[in-house]
Structures are given as C-alpha cells and as structure tokens.
Design a protein around this motif. Structure first.
Motif, PDB file in Angstrom:
ATOM      1  N   LEU A  78      -5.420   5.308  -7.371  1.00 15.23           N
ATOM      2  CA  LEU A  78      -5.474   4.381  -6.241  1.00 15.23           C
ATOM      3  C   LEU A  78      -6.132   5.121  -5.090  1.00 15.23           C
ATOM      4  CD1 LEU A  78      -1.885   2.824  -6.334  1.00 15.23           C
ATOM      5  CD2 LEU A  78      -4.039   1.810  -7.106  1.00 15.23           C
ATOM      6  N   GLU A  79      -7.064   4.467  -4.417  1.00 11.97           N
ATOM      7  CA  GLU A  79      -7.670   5.084  -3.236  1.00 11.97           C
ATOM      8  C   GLU A  79      -7.046   4.496  -1.991  1.00 11.97           C
ATOM      9  OE1 GLU A  79     -11.785   5.519  -2.670  1.00 11.97           O
ATOM     10  OE2 GLU A  79     -11.671   7.282  -3.973  1.00 11.97           O
ATOM     11  N   VAL A  80      -6.666   5.370  -1.090  1.00 10.69           N
ATOM     12  CA  VAL A  80      -6.182   4.872   0.204  1.00 10.69           C
ATOM     13  C   VAL A  80      -7.008   5.539   1.291  1.00 10.69           C
ATOM     14  CG1 VAL A  80      -3.817   4.529  -0.610  1.00 10.69           C
ATOM     15  CG2 VAL A  80      -4.457   6.699   0.419  1.00 10.69           C
ATOM     16  N   PRO A  81      -7.145   4.872   2.437  1.00 16.89           N
ATOM     17  CA  PRO A  81      -7.866   5.488   3.556  1.00 16.89           C
ATOM     18  C   PRO A  81      -7.236   6.834   3.888  1.00 16.89           C
ATOM     19  CG  PRO A  81      -7.325   3.198   4.049  1.00 16.89           C
ATOM     20  CD  PRO A  81      -6.635   3.530   2.765  1.00 16.89           C
ATOM     21  N   ALA A  82      -8.070   7.820   4.222  1.00 22.02           N
ATOM     22  CA  ALA A  82      -7.541   9.144   4.543  1.00 22.02           C
ATOM     23  C   ALA A  82      -6.795   9.112   5.865  1.00 22.02           C
ATOM     24  CB  ALA A  82      -8.692  10.142   4.606  1.00 22.02           C
ATOM     25  N   PHE A  83      -5.775   9.948   5.976  1.00 21.55           N
ATOM     26  CA  PHE A  83      -5.033  10.122   7.227  1.00 21.55           C
ATOM     27  C   PHE A  83      -4.463   8.813   7.743  1.00 21.55           C
ATOM     28  CE2 PHE A  83      -9.041  12.819   7.720  1.00 21.55           C
ATOM     29  CZ  PHE A  83      -8.579  13.733   6.802  1.00 21.55           C
ATOM     30  N   ASP A  84      -4.008   7.945   6.870  1.00 19.89           N
ATOM     31  CA  ASP A  84      -3.494   6.640   7.287  1.00 19.89           C
ATOM     32  C   ASP A  84      -2.103   6.440   6.677  1.00 19.89           C
ATOM     33  OD1 ASP A  84      -2.857   3.998   7.694  1.00 19.89           O
ATOM     34  OD2 ASP A  84      -4.875   3.248   7.246  1.00 19.89           O
ATOM     35  N   PRO A  85      -1.076   6.909   7.369  1.00 16.49           N
ATOM     36  CA  PRO A  85       0.284   6.841   6.821  1.00 16.49           C
ATOM     37  C   PRO A  85       0.677   5.428   6.418  1.00 16.49           C
ATOM     38  CG  PRO A  85       0.263   8.120   8.849  1.00 16.49           C
ATOM     39  CD  PRO A  85      -1.090   7.503   8.721  1.00 16.49           C
ATOM     40  N   ALA A  86       0.331   4.451   7.245  1.00 22.29           N
ATOM     41  CA  ALA A  86       0.733   3.067   6.961  1.00 22.29           C
ATOM     42  C   ALA A  86       0.194   2.596   5.608  1.00 22.29           C
ATOM     43  CB  ALA A  86       0.259   2.152   8.074  1.00 22.29           C
ATOM     44  N   ALA A  87      -1.070   2.890   5.371  1.00 21.46           N
ATOM     45  CA  ALA A  87      -1.680   2.468   4.109  1.00 21.46           C
ATOM     46  C   ALA A  87      -0.961   3.125   2.928  1.00 21.46           C
ATOM     47  CB  ALA A  87      -3.158   2.837   4.102  1.00 21.46           C
ATOM     48  N   LEU A  88      -0.659   4.398   3.098  1.00 24.39           N
ATOM     49  CA  LEU A  88       0.017   5.139   2.035  1.00 24.39           C
ATOM     50  C   LEU A  88       1.400   4.553   1.767  1.00 24.39           C
ATOM     51  CD1 LEU A  88      -0.485   7.466   0.196  1.00 24.39           C
ATOM     52  CD2 LEU A  88       0.238   9.046   1.981  1.00 24.39           C
ATOM     53  N   VAL A  89       2.112   4.243   2.842  1.00 25.19           N
ATOM     54  CA  VAL A  89       3.446   3.670   2.707  1.00 25.19           C
ATOM     55  C   VAL A  89       3.388   2.345   1.948  1.00 25.19           C
ATOM     56  CG1 VAL A  89       5.321   2.583   3.995  1.00 25.19           C
ATOM     57  CG2 VAL A  89       4.434   4.805   4.719  1.00 25.19           C
ATOM     58  N   LYS A  90       2.412   1.543   2.299  1.00 28.23           N
ATOM     59  CA  LYS A  90       2.271   0.238   1.656  1.00 28.23           C
ATOM     60  C   LYS A  90       2.076   0.412   0.144  1.00 28.23           C
ATOM     61  CE  LYS A  90      -0.338  -4.071   2.178  1.00 28.23           C
ATOM     62  NZ  LYS A  90      -1.459  -3.914   1.213  1.00 28.23           N
ATOM     63  N   VAL A  91       1.151   1.249  -0.221  1.00 34.51           N
ATOM     64  CA  VAL A  91       0.874   1.491  -1.642  1.00 34.51           C
ATOM     65  C   VAL A  91       2.111   2.027  -2.360  1.00 34.51           C
ATOM     66  CG1 VAL A  91      -0.404   2.979  -3.203  1.00 34.51           C
ATOM     67  CG2 VAL A  91      -1.592   1.792  -1.369  1.00 34.51           C
ATOM     68  N   LEU A  92       2.780   2.960  -1.735  1.00 35.36           N
ATOM     69  CA  LEU A  92       3.966   3.555  -2.364  1.00 35.36           C
ATOM     70  C   LEU A  92       5.066   2.523  -2.559  1.00 35.36           C
ATOM     71  CD1 LEU A  92       4.097   7.002  -0.523  1.00 35.36           C
ATOM     72  CD2 LEU A  92       3.757   6.644  -2.976  1.00 35.36           C
ATOM     73  N   ASN A  93       5.230   1.663  -1.580  1.00 37.02           N
ATOM     74  CA  ASN A  93       6.238   0.613  -1.712  1.00 37.02           C
ATOM     75  C   ASN A  93       5.951  -0.296  -2.900  1.00 37.02           C
ATOM     76  OD1 ASN A  93       8.386   0.863   0.108  1.00 37.02           O
ATOM     77  ND2 ASN A  93       7.025   0.350   1.823  1.00 37.02           N
ATOM     78  N   GLU A  94       4.697  -0.652  -3.057  1.00 33.10           N
ATOM     79  CA  GLU A  94       4.328  -1.494  -4.202  1.00 33.10           C
ATOM     80  C   GLU A  94       4.613  -0.787  -5.521  1.00 33.10           C
ATOM     81  OE1 GLU A  94       0.746  -3.550  -1.602  1.00 33.10           O
ATOM     82  OE2 GLU A  94       0.277  -2.420  -3.445  1.00 33.10           O
ATOM     83  N   LEU A  95       4.373   0.533  -5.529  1.00 31.43           N
ATOM     84  CA  LEU A  95       4.614   1.283  -6.764  1.00 31.43           C
ATOM     85  C   LEU A  95       6.100   1.318  -7.109  1.00 31.43           C
ATOM     86  CD1 LEU A  95       2.123   4.251  -6.506  1.00 31.43           C
ATOM     87  CD2 LEU A  95       2.052   2.305  -8.048  1.00 31.43           C
ATOM     88  N   GLY A  96       6.932   1.226  -6.083  1.00 31.62           N
ATOM     89  CA  GLY A  96       8.364   1.207  -6.343  1.00 31.62           C
ATOM     90  C   GLY A  96       8.748   0.061  -7.262  1.00 31.62           C
TER      91      GLY A  96
END
Lengths: 341, 341
Positions: free
Chosen positions: B99-117
């Motif tokens: 999965l690619e997420v924008p660099a240095f973007d905590p919010a984007a990372l959080v969103k992706v991680l939540n979906e993976l949960g």
DNA sequence: CCAAATTTGATGTACGTAAATCAAAATCTG
DNA sequence: CAGATTTTGATTTACGTACATCAAATTTGG
C-alpha cells in the motif's frame, strides 16, 4: 494457485506415476516421455513444494562441518554458532555433525574429506586449508554430487559451490585506508601482526593492506610482518618487543587472532605514544579495547551469519534449488566505538 | 526423533482429538485436561512441525507492506525488494500486498492502518511516520493480535513486535567519528544535508552526529542543517549556495537522500578544496562518487535484508514462534572505496 | 437420579509429495 | 507374430498436522 504434480500430469498427458519417475530421476521412462514431462514442468512453472516433499520423505539433511582445532576466540565463536545450529536441528531438519582437524594440516583434511566421500552426507562445510591436494578432493566430492561450501577461508581454484566468508583482500584494503586516513598524512611505520602467513585469509588481508598503503599512503612504511601464531602470549611478547625497539611506529594492523596479547602490549608500551590501531574480529577483549580507545577500528565477520548461510546454501544445493545471492554475501563489518552491536 | 502429536496424546493419556483441541485453541476442553496436555507438551519438548501444519492448513501468510510514496533512490530500492519478495511468494507461502501512502502524513497512515484492522492480515510491515496517533493505532493492532513490524523508521514508544532497520543514532555517531578522524584535527565547519527534520531517522542521525562532534571534535562546528527534502535539484541548489558563501567548510555529512544533487554541487564548487564527505545510502550515484573520491565514506542499510527480515519476523510471530534475534539485527554497513559489494 | 449439557474419544479426509506394487499397454526381438 | 522386455498407468500408503463429524463418556443442574 501454485501448480502441483497433478497439474504436470494433466499438462503432459501422462500419469502421476510417470511424473514422479521424472521428478525423482527414477528409471523406466522413455526419452520422449521424459521430455514431454519436463516441458510441461517448465511451461506451467512447477516448483516442487519442498516442505511437502521433506515431509513425505521424512527427510533430514545430514550435514558435516569440518573445523580446525584452533584455540582462539574466533574459532571458539564459530564452534558456538555451529552448536547453536545443532540445537535448532530438529526444527530445521538438519543432522549436523562436526569434525575437528588439526589446523593448517592439508593431509589431515584430505583424509577426513575422503572418508566423507563414502558416507555421502547431504552437504559439507569446511574451513579450508588452502592446498592443491585439498582442492582436488573437494572437486571430486563436488563431481560426485555432494554440495560443498567453504567457511571463513576459501579454497583457491576449486569447484566448491559457495564460499561463506568475507573478501579478505577487500578487508585488508579497508584496514589500510582506515589506518591511512586516521593517521592523516603523518609519517612513520606500521606494525602488522598476523597469525601465520601459511593461511590464505591472512595472506590475502596482508596483500590488500600492503597494496593500498603502497599506492595511496606513501608516507607510511610497513615493517616486516610479526607472526604471532594467533597466540596471545606470543603476540604480547613480539609486539612489546617491537614497540620497545622501534620508536617510529605510529600504527598497528592486527589481521589475525591473539588480540588479547596485542592489547596488553599496547597498554604497557604505548600509553604515552598515540598509536592508531586497526584489528580483526570482535571479541570481549577487542570490544573493550575499542571502547577505551586502545583500538580505533575493528573489522569483523559474523560467525553466526556464516554458519547459517552455509546451512541454507547446503540445503538449497541438496534440493537443487537456487539461493538468494545477495542474502548469502557475508559482509565485512566495520565497528567504531559508536556502532557496536 | 522429533515428538509428534501422537506422542503428546500418549504422554498426557488423552486422545489425539483432545490434543488437537488444545493445540489449536478449540473449545470444549476442561481446564484440568488442558493443563495435563500442556504439561505433556512441555515435558516431551514438542514443537509443532510448521511445514506440515502449513501444508495441512493450505496456509498462506497474507502480509501487507505500507510504503511511503517518496520518489528517492532508497525508497525505490525498498520497493524493488518488496517486489522481489512478492516474486518469491508462492515458494514462501506469502501473499504480499503493498500500500502506498503519502510520505510524512500521519493521518493517511492511521486511516490505512484502521482499515487493515478489519481485514486482519497475518502481518503488517510499515515505514512509520513517527506520531502519537500512529503509535496508538499500531498498539491497538498489536493488542488485537496482528503482528506489526516497523521498517526503516521506527515508532517511538509503540508496542510493535520488531523494528527492521538500523540504529540511526549510532549511524549519526559513526558518521561523526569517521568525519572527525578523517579530518585529523583540522579546524573548520561541517555542512549537514538532511531531507527533513520531520522524519525520525533523520532527526536521530543528526542527534548522534552532533553529540559526537561536540564531545570529541571541538575544532569542528556544525552549520545550520540544510533541508533538501530528499530532492536532488533542491539539494544541488542549497549545497552549491552554501559552498559559495562559506569558505571554511571542510566537511559534509549527507544524512538523507537527494545525493545526486549533492554530488553535482561538490564537483562544481569543490574541486579545488579538499572536502571530506560522508553520505548515507549506497546508490549508483553515491557509489560512483565514492570511487572517484568525491565521497569518502558511505553508510548504508540493506533494503533487501530489511524486507526479508520483516517477512521472517512476521511469519514467526504469526505462528507464535521465536526469532533468532542476532539474525534479525539490521547492520549499519560502512563502505569505503575498498569494500564495495 | 435423570435428563441435559459438556467434555472426550474414535475416525476419516485433506494438504502435496514420495515411494511402492501390480496390472496394462506399448515396444522390441527374433 | 508370439513372447519377452520395457514403459506407463492406476492405486495405495505414508509423512505430521488440521479440521470436521459422530458417538460415547463424563459432568452438571434441577
């Protein structure tokens, strides 16, 4: 999904039994049929499921490690790592046996290797003594289909499948550049402490070291090599002696073992002088010396990596599988006091 | 021979079915019986045959790699290594998705991680952006039993199972000592080129670097950090500018990416001056610069090792198995022109 | 103590491959 | 073309574990 033997059979239009005969090189298959099967294998991209195959075979990999009976920290460490691998053997389906041979004794090594030829283990790892007669036995074993890897010290011109060790010429060159740069253009003499010039890795380290010093650090000159036989006592005596007699030694390169003696000599004789010291192999003693400033840099090869790599390669070769080359390259570790593990 | 489930059954005096229920946490076993079985397992030293278990389960490990969408050589290399791992997936029983997420973007990372949960893969590897909200999601995933490892950049104070990357403080300290020793007591200024101080690994490298310079090389002073955003063009401009204006720069530490621009600037502006340069990450460009003498040392982390290590650890954690710690330590490679791979 | 619920046992199938056996078909020999 | 020989097919069992099903035994509740 991943193709299975059934898919091969279907694709080649033959029965499962025939596929099995081809896969396991059993007799009784016509040449044309064998080719049909082999083509099918290639076309559908079949790769044997090694886990399932090993399960079915109840296979274990009888491996033999041949280690020199040397009494220095590095060889002890290597021994420990092999024993750690033996402890993991039930999980890794290996049955590892170690054999000790006298160090630097080609004849003994040849004898042991010849006996192993009869036994036909799944693979052999050896710390090679670099001699033509050893190379010849190894080549014969390889020709007989027994996977062989050299460990720590390589075997010139042999057909061994793999060398699990560092590039010692590069190690020597690296030591030279570190020493040269750390000395920053100063003029003086460099003492070199080796174990024995009869060992290939020591010869190569010296070769690389001397080449770079000569080419790029002309203000430095290398004193005749001190051979300490990897023995702490002997190293201590010889180094202390050299430091007493030679007032213009400004650097030391220790390319073998016996560093405990070297360190003691340095602390006795060189407290007032500011020597730059590069040594090989990270041990309790060299680590402490690096931290207290007696040694400036340590070059190291990770014995654990070497042993694990040797095992992976031997198993892969025994199964006729490819190895991940990049993964099996043994790297030269450079430790300053800041990046110790 | 290695004990099997049958041996457990015999030792515990229960049936195979009960052993199976205990081993695979299935319901319907009284507490006392469960304990009997667990004791038997411990006593006979049973270890599940993972290969056989995976075969029976038809198991694959669905793994997810979360990588930043950064356009620099290192991240490209990391991407390549993940793709190489994907190519090996059928053999290794993995099903790796990136999965690619924008660099240095905590919010984007959080969103992706939540979906993976929700998805519950067998494991997650992520290049962490170091922020409290990211740490919180990761901790939740870990608590839910999903193995998580950080890759390249770690997550402060989180419960992640493992960090597959180098010790960046040690890297910075090592760079400082190399630069300091190579400069041999000379007096002058050091330029530091970073990507961004918002990234944890860059901050840590600078921290280690500054600490050692301050403590041990008082004749050197560090100029304000140049932030080149890991972009070659920007790095070129900023470094060229700094070299023009400051006449007493005698060393450069490049701790991020964008080295192509740095090298160009050095070749334009510093041919006459003798600069000592230490940079991070071995790429085509830095390698060439090391060989031609523009760069004096390169610190490197092996992306391939990091990816393979992450996969090994995730699989082991998914199976509840131990990992060989020493094997999973990612080492800081130090390259001089003599020990390039 | 009886019925209901829970726990345990017995058994079979599956995963992908290896290895063996016996029968059937194809090929070769004279 | 018969008979011998070689090649191929069909089928079974095994490896160690997972998982499902059904029956039997044991425990629990009322």
């Amino acid at each position: 999904m991943r193709p299975t033997v059934h898919d091969i059979a279907a694709a080649a239009g033959v029965s499962l039994a025939t596929v099995d005969r081809v896969l396991n090189r059993r007799p009784g298959v016509r040449h044309v049929t064998r080719e049909k099967v082999e083509n099918a294998i290639r076309e559908i991209g079949y790769v044997r499921d090694v886990a399932a195959a090993n399960l079915a075979k109840g296979r274990t990999y009888p491996l033999v490690f041949i280690l020199p009976a040397s009494d220095n920290s590095f060889m002890h460490g290597l021994n420990d790592e092999v024993r750690a691998a033996i402890a993991r053997s039930s999980v890794e389906r290996t049955a590892i046996r170690t054999l000790e041979v006298p160090a630097f004794d080609p004849a003994a090594l040849v004898k042991v290797l010849n006996e192993l030829g009869e036994e036909r283990p799944a693979g052999i790892a050896l710390v090679a003594t670099d001699a033509p007669e050893v190379r010849d036995v190894v080549d014969r074993l390889v020709k007989d289909g027994i996977p062989v890897v050299t460990l720590v010290s390589d075997l010139t011109g042999s057909q061994r499948h793999h060398y699990a060790g560092v590039d010692n010429i590069a190690a020597g060159r690296t030591a030279a550049r570190l020493l040269g740069r750390f000395l920053g253009g100063a003029k003086g003499e460099i003492a070199v402490l080796a174990g024995s010039m009869l060992v290939r890795d020591h010869r190569e380290r010296l070769e690389g070291f001397a080449a770079v010093i000569a080419a790029e650090f002309p203000s430095l000159s290398i004193l005749p090599v001190i051979e300490g036989r990897d023995d702490p006592e002997m190293a201590h005596m010889l180094v202390a002696d050299a430091l007493s007699k030679k007032g213009d030694i400004i650097g030391v390169y220790s390319l073998g073992a016996g560093n405990r003696g070297l360190i003691r000599a340095l602390k006795e004789k060189a407290v007032d002088r500011s020597l730059t010291v590069v040594a090989h192999e990270l041990t309790t003693h060299t680590r402490a010396a690096l931290l207290d400033g007696t040694i400036d840099a340590i070059l190291n090869q990770d014995a654990g990596h070497e042993v694990r790599s040797a095992i992976r390669v031997l198993k892969a070769k025994a199964d006729g599988l490819a190895v991940i080359e990049a993964q099996e390259r043994i790297r030269l570790d450079i430790f300053l006091k800041d990046n110790l593990p």
